[in-house]
Design a protein around this motif. Structure first.
Motif, short mmCIF file in Angstrom:
data_model
loop_
_atom_site.label_atom_id
_atom_site.label_comp_id
_atom_site.label_asym_id
_atom_site.label_seq_id
_atom_site.Cartn_x
_atom_site.Cartn_y
_atom_site.Cartn_z
N ARG A 47 8.17 -15.25 -50.79
CA ARG A 47 8.41 -14.20 -49.79
C ARG A 47 7.27 -13.19 -49.79
N TYR A 48 6.83 -12.79 -50.98
CA TYR A 48 5.71 -11.84 -51.08
C TYR A 48 4.44 -12.42 -50.48
N GLN A 49 4.14 -13.67 -50.81
CA GLN A 49 2.94 -14.30 -50.28
C GLN A 49 2.99 -14.40 -48.75
N SER A 50 4.17 -14.67 -48.20
CA SER A 50 4.32 -14.76 -46.75
C SER A 50 4.00 -13.43 -46.08
N VAL A 51 4.56 -12.33 -46.59
CA VAL A 51 4.31 -11.02 -46.01
C VAL A 51 2.85 -10.61 -46.20
N ASP A 52 2.27 -10.96 -47.34
CA ASP A 52 0.87 -10.64 -47.59
C ASP A 52 -0.03 -11.35 -46.58
N ARG A 53 0.29 -12.61 -46.24
CA ARG A 53 -0.50 -13.33 -45.24
C ARG A 53 -0.30 -12.75 -43.85
N ASP A 54 0.91 -12.23 -43.57
CA ASP A 54 1.13 -11.55 -42.29
C ASP A 54 0.21 -10.35 -42.15
N GLN A 55 0.03 -9.63 -43.24
CA GLN A 55 -0.85 -8.46 -43.20
C GLN A 55 -2.29 -8.88 -42.93
N ARG A 56 -2.71 -9.98 -43.54
CA ARG A 56 -4.06 -10.47 -43.29
C ARG A 56 -4.22 -10.94 -41.85
N ALA A 57 -3.16 -11.56 -41.30
CA ALA A 57 -3.22 -12.04 -39.92
C ALA A 57 -3.36 -10.87 -38.94
N ALA A 58 -2.77 -9.72 -39.28
CA ALA A 58 -2.82 -8.57 -38.37
C ALA A 58 -4.23 -8.04 -38.20
N THR A 59 -5.11 -8.28 -39.17
CA THR A 59 -6.49 -7.79 -39.05
C THR A 59 -7.24 -8.52 -37.94
N ALA A 60 -6.73 -9.68 -37.50
CA ALA A 60 -7.40 -10.45 -36.46
C ALA A 60 -7.52 -9.67 -35.15
N ASP A 61 -6.59 -8.74 -34.89
CA ASP A 61 -6.65 -7.97 -33.65
C ASP A 61 -7.85 -7.04 -33.59
N TYR A 62 -8.46 -6.74 -34.74
CA TYR A 62 -9.66 -5.92 -34.75
C TYR A 62 -10.91 -6.72 -34.35
N LEU A 63 -10.84 -8.02 -34.44
CA LEU A 63 -12.00 -8.87 -34.23
C LEU A 63 -12.04 -9.41 -32.81
N PRO A 64 -13.22 -9.82 -32.32
CA PRO A 64 -13.30 -10.42 -30.99
C PRO A 64 -12.46 -11.69 -30.90
N GLN A 65 -11.88 -11.92 -29.71
CA GLN A 65 -11.07 -13.10 -29.47
C GLN A 65 -11.82 -14.01 -28.50
N LEU A 66 -12.05 -15.24 -28.90
CA LEU A 66 -12.79 -16.19 -28.08
C LEU A 66 -11.89 -17.37 -27.77
N SER A 67 -11.79 -17.72 -26.47
CA SER A 67 -10.94 -18.83 -26.07
C SER A 67 -11.64 -19.65 -24.99
N ILE A 68 -11.25 -20.89 -24.88
CA ILE A 68 -11.78 -21.80 -23.86
C ILE A 68 -10.61 -22.41 -23.12
N ALA A 121 5.80 -3.60 -51.08
CA ALA A 121 7.23 -3.52 -51.43
C ALA A 121 7.73 -4.86 -51.95
N GLU A 122 7.29 -5.94 -51.32
CA GLU A 122 7.68 -7.27 -51.79
C GLU A 122 7.09 -7.57 -53.16
N ARG A 123 5.86 -7.15 -53.38
CA ARG A 123 5.25 -7.38 -54.70
C ARG A 123 6.00 -6.62 -55.79
N LEU A 124 6.34 -5.38 -55.50
CA LEU A 124 7.10 -4.59 -56.48
C LEU A 124 8.51 -5.14 -56.66
N GLY A 125 9.10 -5.65 -55.57
CA GLY A 125 10.39 -6.31 -55.69
C GLY A 125 10.30 -7.56 -56.55
N LEU A 126 9.20 -8.27 -56.45
CA LEU A 126 8.96 -9.44 -57.28
C LEU A 126 8.89 -9.05 -58.76
#
Length: 438
Positions: A47-68, A121-126
Motif C-alpha cells: 500500500r505504501y509503495q502504491s501511494v509513493d508511486r502515485d506521488q511520483r506520477a503526479a510530477t508528470a504534470d510539471y513536464l511537457p506532454q507529447l502525443s501523436i 502517512a503510509e510509511r509511518l503506518g507501515l
C-alpha cells in the motif's frame, strides 16, 4: 520410568519434550523474521509503495506532454455556401501535439504535496504495523516460555506425587499407613496429571501462535532481557517520549497535512488554467479538397469554467470535512497513545510489586512444606497437611512464574506504547521502509 506407567503422562511429556524443528531463535531474531515475512507487513508495504508511486506520477504534470495522433477513413463533404462542393474522399491525417502546463490554479503543486504527505502517512503506518507485530511476537514468545516453564513445573509436581504414592504404598504394606492414605494421594496424583495435560496443551497452543507469527516452528527459545535503558524513569517522561516518537501520531499529523493540500487542490477549479500548445498536422484529402494538407500552430490556451454545476463548491466543502476528519483522527490517536502509555506503565509497576509479594509467598510455602514433611515424619502432621502444603508451594511457584513473564511482557508493551520497541529490539527495518527506496 514415570512416562511408561501412565498413557496420559506419557502423552504430556512427549508433547513437552519433543522438538518441533531444528531451529533456535532469540526474540530479536524472531521479530526480525516476522517483519520480513508476515503478510500484515507485506500488505502495508504494498500500500505504501502504491501511494509513493502515485506521488511520483503526479510530477508528470510539471513536464511537457507529447502525443501523436493518426486517423484514416471515408469523408463526405457538401458545402452550399460560396463554392459548391459535393465530394467523397478517403482522408488520412497524422498530427503531433506538444503541450506545457503554465498555471492550473496550484492544483499540480498541491496534489504533489498531498500525495507526498499521504505516502509519508503510509510509511509511518507501515512502521507502526511493524512495531505492533513486534509486540505480538514478543508477547507470544514470552507466553510460550511461560507455558513451557509452567509445564515443566507441573511435570515435576506429578513426579512429586508419584514419589509420595510410592512412599505411602510402601508404608501401607508395612502397616504404617492406611488404604485411605493411598486413595488420597492417588486422587491428588490424578489432578496433577490432568493439570499436566492442560499445561502441555497450552504450550502447544502458544507454539502454534508463535509459528503463525514467525512463519516456522522454533525448537529453542532464548530468555530475553529487555533493554531497561529504553524505559523512561517516570510516567511523565514516558508520555513525552510517546508524543515525540510514536509513528501513529506522526502518521496522523501527515494525514492532516495531506488533507490541507487537498483543500488547495479542490479550490483550483476557481482559477483559470493556462498552457502552451504546439500542434503540427499533415494529411491528405481533408475537408473535401483533394491533395496534401499541412497545418502548424503555437497557441497560448486559457480554460476557465464559468459554471460547472456546483462541482467545485461541493468538492471544496468535501475536502474541508476530510480535514476535520483528519484532525479528529489525530485527536483520537493522541488519546489512545496516552491511554496505552498509562496502562502499560501502571501494569508494569503493579506486576513488579506483585512479584515481590509472590516471591515472599514462594519462600514461605517452601519453608512450610519442609516443616510439614519433618513434622509428618515425627507424627505431628497428617498426610493431608503435607499434600496441601505441596499444592500451596506449586501454586505459589506457578503464580510467581506467571507474574515474572507478565512483567516482561508489560515492559515490551510500554516500549511499544512509547514508539521505541523496534529500537529496543535492535530491529533494522528493511530499506524499502525509507522514502525513495525500492
Amino acid at each position: 520410568d514415570v512416562c511408561s506407567s501412565d498413557l496420559t503422562v506419557w502423552l504430556a511429556v512427549s508433547l513437552l519434550c519433543a522438538p518441533l524443528s531444528v531451529s533456535a531463535l532469540s526474540l530479536e531474531q524472531a521479530v526480525a523474521e516476522a517483519i520480513d515475512t508476515h503478510p500484515r507487513i507485506q500488505e502495508r508495504f504494498a500500500r505504501y509503495q502504491s501511494v509513493d508511486r502515485d506521488q511520483r506520477a503526479a510530477t508528470a504534470d510539471y513536464l511537457p506532454q507529447l502525443s501523436i495522433r493518426g486517423q484514416v477513413g471515408e469523408e463526405w463533404t457538401n458545402y452550399r455556401t460560396g463554392q459548391e462542393i459535393d465530394e467523397q474522399l478517403t482522408q488520412d491525417e497524422i498530427g503531433v501535439r506538444l503541450s506545457q502546463l503554465i498555471f492550473d490554479g496550484f492544483r499540480t503543486s498541491a496534489n504533489m504535496k498531498r500525495l507526498d504527505r499521504e505516502a509519508e502517512a503510509e510509511r509511518l503506518g507501515l512502521i507502526s504495523e511493524a512495531e505492533n507485530l513486534a509486540l505480538d511476537v514478543a508477547s507470544v514468545y514470552l507466553e510460550t516460555l511461560k507455558a513451557k516453564d509452567i509445564a515443566e513445573l507441573t511435570f515435576n509436581n506429578v513426579q512429586d506425587h508419584e514419589n509420595i504414592l510410592e512412599f505411602i504404598t510402601s508404608r501401607t504394606e508395612r502397616g504404617l499407613a492406611s488404604e485411605s492414605d493411598i486413595a488420597q494421594v492417588a486422587a491428588r496424583l490424578a489432578n496433577a496429571r490432568s493439570s499436566l495435560l492442560a499445561a502441555t496443551n497450552n504450550l502447544e497452543d502458544q507454539r502454534t501462535q508463535l509459528r503463525s507469527l514467525v512463519g516456522h516452528d522454533i525448537d529453542t527459545l532464548v530468555q530475553p532481557v529487555p533493554d531497561e535503558s529504553v524505559i523512561p524513569a517516570t510516567p511523565k517522561l514516558a508520555l513525552q517520549r510517546a508524543f515525540d516518537n510514536h509513528p501513529e501520531l506522526d502518521a496522523a499529523k501527515a494525514d492532516i497535512q495531506a488533507a490541507e493540500q487537498e483543500v488547495v487542490v479542490n479550490k483550483a477549479g476557481y482559477w483559470p488554467r493556462f498552457s502552451i500548445e504546439a500542434d503540427a498536422v499533415q494529411g491528405h484529402d481533408i475537408g473535401g479538397f483533394e491533395g496534401r494538407d499541412e497545418d502548424a500552430r503555437l497557441l497560448l490556451v486559457m480554460e476557465y469554467d464559468l459554471y460547472a454545476g456546483g462541482r467545485d463548491t461541493a468538492r471544496s466543502a468535501s475536502s474541508q470535512w476530510r480535514l476535520h476528519e483528519a484532525k479528529a483522527v489525530r485527536s483520537g490517536t493522541l488519546r489512545q497513545v496516552k491511554d496505552e502509555v498509562e496502562l502499560a506503565w501502571r501494569a508494569r509497576a503493579v506486576l513488579a510489586s506483585q512479584k515481590d509479594v509472590l516471591r515472599t509467598s514462594v519462600d514461605a510455602a517452601t519453608a512450610a512444606e519442609e516443616g510439614y514433611i519433618r513434622q509428618y515424619e515425627l507424627g505431628r502432621r497428617t498426610l493431608l497437611d503435607v499434600l496441601n502444603a505441596k499444592v500451596e508451594l506449586f501454586l505459589a511457584r506457578k503464580n510467581y512464574l506467571a507474574a515474572n513473564y507478565d512483567q516482561l511482557i508489560s515492559s515490551y508493551r510500554l516500549m511499544n506504547a512509547t514508539g521505541q520497541l523496534g529500537y529496543a529490539l535492535r530491529v533494522a527495518y528493511p530499506e524499502g521502509f525509507v522514502r525513495g527506496e525500492d
